[in-house]
Design an enzyme around this catalytic site. Sequence first.
Site, PDB file in Angstrom:
ATOM      1  N   GLU A   1      13.960  -5.189  -4.130  1.00 60.24           N
ATOM      2  CA  GLU A   1      13.109  -5.674  -4.879  1.00 60.24           C
ATOM      3  C   GLU A   1      13.808  -5.760  -6.348  1.00 60.24           C
ATOM      4  O   GLU A   1      13.253  -5.686  -7.486  1.00 60.24           O
ATOM      5  CB  GLU A   1      11.641  -5.246  -5.124  1.00 60.24           C
ATOM      6  CG  GLU A   1      11.773  -3.755  -5.464  1.00 60.24           C
ATOM      7  CD  GLU A   1      10.271  -3.237  -5.594  1.00 60.24           C
ATOM      8  OE1 GLU A   1       9.358  -3.864  -6.340  1.00 60.24           O
ATOM      9  OE2 GLU A   1      10.097  -2.049  -5.165  1.00 60.24           O
TER      10      GLU A   1
ATOM     11  N   GLY B   1       0.744  -1.019   0.234  1.00 58.38           N
ATOM     12  CA  GLY B   1       0.198   0.071  -0.045  1.00 58.38           C
ATOM     13  C   GLY B   1       0.901   1.252   0.257  1.00 58.38           C
ATOM     14  O   GLY B   1       1.180   1.958   1.088  1.00 58.38           O
TER      15      GLY B   1
HETATM   16  C1  LIG Z   1      -0.426  -3.057 -12.986  1.00 55.94           C
HETATM   17  C2  LIG Z   1      -0.136  -2.106 -11.906  1.00 55.94           C
HETATM   18  C3  LIG Z   1       0.038  -2.796 -10.514  1.00 55.94           C
HETATM   19  C4  LIG Z   1       0.416  -1.704  -9.388  1.00 55.94           C
HETATM   20  N1  LIG Z   1       0.592  -2.407  -8.116  1.00 55.94           N
HETATM   21  C5  LIG Z   1       0.806  -1.357  -7.187  1.00 55.94           C
HETATM   22  C6  LIG Z   1       0.929  -1.886  -5.832  1.00 55.94           C
HETATM   23  O1  LIG Z   1       0.889  -3.224  -5.498  1.00 55.94           O
HETATM   24  N2  LIG Z   1       0.942  -1.120  -4.586  1.00 55.94           N
HETATM   25  C7  LIG Z   1       1.312   0.266  -4.869  1.00 55.94           C
HETATM   26  O2  LIG Z   1       1.287   1.037  -3.996  1.00 55.94           O
HETATM   27  N3  LIG Z   1       1.082   0.761  -6.272  1.00 55.94           N
HETATM   28  C8  LIG Z   1       1.094   0.056  -7.406  1.00 55.94           C
HETATM   29  N4  LIG Z   1       0.888   0.337  -8.539  1.00 55.94           N
HETATM   30  C9  LIG Z   1       1.081   2.029  -8.681  1.00 55.94           C
HETATM   31  C10 LIG Z   1       2.360   2.422  -9.523  1.00 55.94           C
HETATM   32  O3  LIG Z   1       3.514   2.419  -8.635  1.00 55.94           O
HETATM   33  C11 LIG Z   1       2.164   3.828  -9.936  1.00 55.94           C
HETATM   34  O4  LIG Z   1       1.107   3.802 -11.050  1.00 55.94           O
HETATM   35  C12 LIG Z   1       3.069   4.446 -10.607  1.00 55.94           C
HETATM   36  O5  LIG Z   1       4.024   4.928  -9.405  1.00 55.94           O
HETATM   37  C13 LIG Z   1       2.957   5.822 -11.197  1.00 55.94           C
HETATM   38  O6  LIG Z   1       2.037   6.696 -10.592  1.00 55.94           O
HETATM   39  P1  LIG Z   1       0.714   7.079 -11.195  1.00 55.94           P
HETATM   40  O7  LIG Z   1       0.129   6.173 -11.468  1.00 55.94           O
HETATM   41  O8  LIG Z   1       0.019   7.999 -10.234  1.00 55.94           O
HETATM   42  O9  LIG Z   1       1.084   7.977 -12.448  1.00 55.94           O
HETATM   43  P2  LIG Z   1       1.646   9.583 -12.468  1.00 55.94           P
HETATM   44  O10 LIG Z   1       2.886   9.670 -11.393  1.00 55.94           O
HETATM   45  O11 LIG Z   1       0.673  10.558 -12.207  1.00 55.94           O
HETATM   46  O12 LIG Z   1       2.406   9.697 -13.711  1.00 55.94           O
HETATM   47  C14 LIG Z   1       1.664  10.046 -14.968  1.00 55.94           C
HETATM   48  C15 LIG Z   1       2.656  10.316 -15.873  1.00 55.94           C
HETATM   49  O13 LIG Z   1       3.635  11.410 -15.596  1.00 55.94           O
HETATM   50  C16 LIG Z   1       5.000  10.890 -15.644  1.00 55.94           C
HETATM   51  N5  LIG Z   1       5.842  11.566 -14.707  1.00 55.94           N
HETATM   52  C17 LIG Z   1       5.756  11.829 -13.295  1.00 55.94           C
HETATM   53  N6  LIG Z   1       6.377  12.834 -12.881  1.00 55.94           N
HETATM   54  C18 LIG Z   1       7.491  12.800 -13.710  1.00 55.94           C
HETATM   55  C19 LIG Z   1       8.738  13.693 -13.498  1.00 55.94           C
HETATM   56  N7  LIG Z   1       9.092  14.161 -12.636  1.00 55.94           N
HETATM   57  N8  LIG Z   1       9.278  13.741 -14.726  1.00 55.94           N
HETATM   58  C20 LIG Z   1       8.749  13.175 -15.957  1.00 55.94           C
HETATM   59  N9  LIG Z   1       7.797  12.514 -15.952  1.00 55.94           N
HETATM   60  C21 LIG Z   1       7.000  12.631 -14.796  1.00 55.94           C
HETATM   61  C22 LIG Z   1       5.022   9.393 -15.288  1.00 55.94           C
HETATM   62  O14 LIG Z   1       6.215   9.013 -15.904  1.00 55.94           O
HETATM   63  C23 LIG Z   1       3.778   9.117 -16.051  1.00 55.94           C
HETATM   64  O15 LIG Z   1       4.208   8.884 -17.537  1.00 55.94           O
HETATM   65  C24 LIG Z   1       0.758  -0.582  -9.590  1.00 55.94           C
HETATM   66  C25 LIG Z   1       0.528   0.233 -10.920  1.00 55.94           C
HETATM   67  C26 LIG Z   1       0.136  -0.715 -12.214  1.00 55.94           C
HETATM   68  C27 LIG Z   1      -0.189  -0.099 -13.526  1.00 55.94           C
END
Ligand SMILES: Cc1cc2nc3c(=O)[nH]c(=O)nc-3n(C[C@H](O)[C@H](O)[C@H](O)COP(=O)(O)OP(=O)(O)OC[C@H]3O[C@@H](n4cnc5c(N)ncnc54)[C@H](O)[C@@H]3O)c2cc1C
Lengths: 372, 400
Positions: B243, B126
């Site tokens: 990891e 989480g």
């Molecule tokens: C299949 C799957 C399984 C997952 N499992 C888990 C889990 O078990 N536990 C958990 O905690 N999370 C989990 N996640 C979440 C995952 O860690 C997040 O989706 C990820 O960290 C990206 O965050 P976000 O989705 O909010 O995208 P955002 O952070 O909003 O990103 C959107 C876009 O903006 C870009 N971006 C953001 N900041 C910058 C920057 N500074 N410079 C350039 N580009 C930027 C990103 O690269 C992306 O392209 C999972 C996600 C997926 C898809």
Amino acid sequence: MRFDLDADQRALTATIEKFAHDTYGARSSRTPEDAPADYSVSVWRRMSELGLTGLCVPEECGGLGFSVVEILLVSEILGRALSPEPFATAAIVAAKLLEASAAGPTRDSMLLAISNGEVRLAPAFYESVADYDLQSVDARISDEGGRLYIHGVKELVVDGAGATHFIVTARSEAGEINAYVVPVDVEGVKVSPRLGLDGRWLASAEFNGAAVEGDAPLFESGEALANVEHALDFGNLSLCAEALGLMDRMLHLTAMHLAVREQFGKPIGTFQALQHRFADMVVAMEQSRSVTWMAAAALESGELGAGASDLSAAKSAVCRYGRTVLEGAIQLHGGMGMTADFELAGYVRRLLAIEKTWGDRVYHELRFLEAS
Amino acid sequence: MELGWSTSDLEFREMIRAEISALVPADIRTRVENIQHLKKEDYQRWQTILAERNWATPAWPPEYGGPGWSPLRRIFFEEACFLAGAPRPIPHINMIGPVLQAFGTEAQKERFLPGIPSLTEWWCQGYSEPSSGSDLASLRTAAVRDGDHYIVNGQKTWTSWAHWADYMFCLVRTSDAGRPQEGITFLLIDMSTPGVTVRPIYSLDGAHDLNDVFLQDVRVPVENVVLRENEGWTVAKYLLNAERTEIAGLGQTKRLLQYAERLAAGQRRDGVTLADHPEFRSRLARIRIDLKAHEWTVMRVMAAGHGDASAPSASVLKICGTDLLERTSDLLMDLGGPAALAYDPAVHLGRANGAAPYGHALNGTAATYLEFRKAGIIGGTTEIQKTLIYKDAAARWGTS
Ligand SMILES: Cc1cc2nc3c(=O)[nH]c(=O)nc-3n(C[C@H](O)[C@H](O)[C@H](O)COP(=O)(O)OP(=O)(O)OC[C@H]3O[C@@H](n4cnc5c(N)ncnc54)[C@H](O)[C@@H]3O)c2cc1C
């Protein structure tokens, strides 16, 4: 050469946009397999009232008699609205094929029924699911005292589950490939619906001695295959234009997300890495539009075989550029881009389905090489 | 430097391949080879089989019951598992396990470690929240001290397998003072506590792996803090290191490649098998070659151990792994040919039994392409990883 629309074309565009907005505007996003996007008979009727089902049907058969420009305009709007109606199959491929077919009662009554929205014909050409070979046809016709019956199985019949008729390729008793119209509700037709990647219903269609409409093939001896290919070229043109609408909507969704989503205290659209990836998507979209218009120009004369090479160039390029757009859209949305409930999902899956319909990138690259 | 493999390593490789191949239950193997999704029970059954031989936690040190294998032998083990059609290892084993070993109290170790190897207790991670993805440190789920409990309120999202989980290791905010990283605490939450609500999120391919987790006045005993209050970021960073071999995606890429090769050998198109088709032959070769390079990169990282700045970073592993997963799933999408136009999610995802319209293998091609669009998003996005690589590289090469 002119790229702006004339008054009639602008009026058509406005009408279709209004139709799309009224019909699909408020539709909530959905998980394709939870609520398959089967098309609706009442929407198809409305489309026929607007002239869309008979868009390419000659005027003397009740249609609008339009050509490639109107196909482009309408298909793109339907794509942008993620319309699930069987436009490319029933209004383009079927109409084009019937128009080219030999004069006779089947041709004229069918074309009229297409314009009136009374029928939805699904092209049923493929038997293998491994390639797009139109010549590998095992379906055959038996001639029983002048009555024609069809036997065989067609796979991956696009929009097949809700069709009223199939246009089926089969071999005559002499072994020659021709095309035949077969209503779905005659004895000996078995339709097995298959859920498509885009949530629409395909079909496997099995013919066990089903009676052929009009007891005659559509084409003179030896002419069917070239006409089938040509009609599919128009179908693919419609799909390419539909893909433009899909890409346009994906760019829109992504640009809005870049503007409102904040991370690290600012909109993510301020990060140059994302601006550049988005720029790649824009370039891919512009190239897709150019090749699609190029293919339309090449098909405009309507001459049999004309435009095959440009159409294949366009379809293969749209498949490739489409991946650039859809993959970029997912990536820039982060986790949201992976979810089925977000609007983007339907666009992604439809674009991939278009890629797989009537020849994928690999098929059209090879066809381009052979045709040019 | 000694680049060859020793005879004993090669003997180990033979041994472990033979053993693992004999151990995988036939029904699981079939589903894995069809690239269908597995059930929770499948993973548990397999881990139990491994645990009986002490192989359930290959990366754990021997004092915690690991087999004590070298990095190379761990790779051989993983390879044997994927070759035999075994389920992929559940990442949480190498996340929460090493964290508890490094930072847990004796009581926490005793309570939680035994349930991990055979997955009798399932964990979920989480971290992410609706407003905190890439910028994880901005997270807002709050834990407020109330006697010997915390009261937790907030929302986690994208939580993989939360619907299967007994526990969640969670990052929560316990302070707003100082840098955002300084007010975060690593907390273990029992998913059956009142106030925890799990809501499914369906993925592009229709799968239910992800969830929203809502936390409303959830009471968590203070003894469930790992390390100390407001020191959760230290734990999270350690975990990222633990990891990093997971994140390399080696096993998953090999599985997808194996699937692609099987499909290519069995399907004909334009008069040849796809394996001999000019389009697919060179793409398959290129992926295999890059996979070999990646495997050696992984070995270099594993051998270097923590804190060696000359070894490739976790971000390099992530980028290479993502690239391979994206390309291999992309290849699958193309190998699917026309048949990929049809997709029966129910049988692919294991929700229904029975046959897929054109066979399970073809039915899984588009779904796998859709699923692996996740590779560049999970565990730190591609954009974030590249920024990290640049920062490391600038420090290493950018000074005279
Ligand atoms: C299949 C799957 C399984 C997952 N499992 C888990 C889990 O078990 N536990 C958990 O905690 N999370 C989990 N996640 C979440 C995952 O860690 C997040 O989706 C990820 O960290 C990206 O965050 P976000 O989705 O909010 O995208 P955002 O952070 O909003 O990103 C959107 C876009 O903006 C870009 N971006 C953001 N900041 C910058 C920057 N500074 N410079 C350039 N580009 C930027 C990103 O690269 C992306 O392209 C999972 C996600 C997926 C898809």
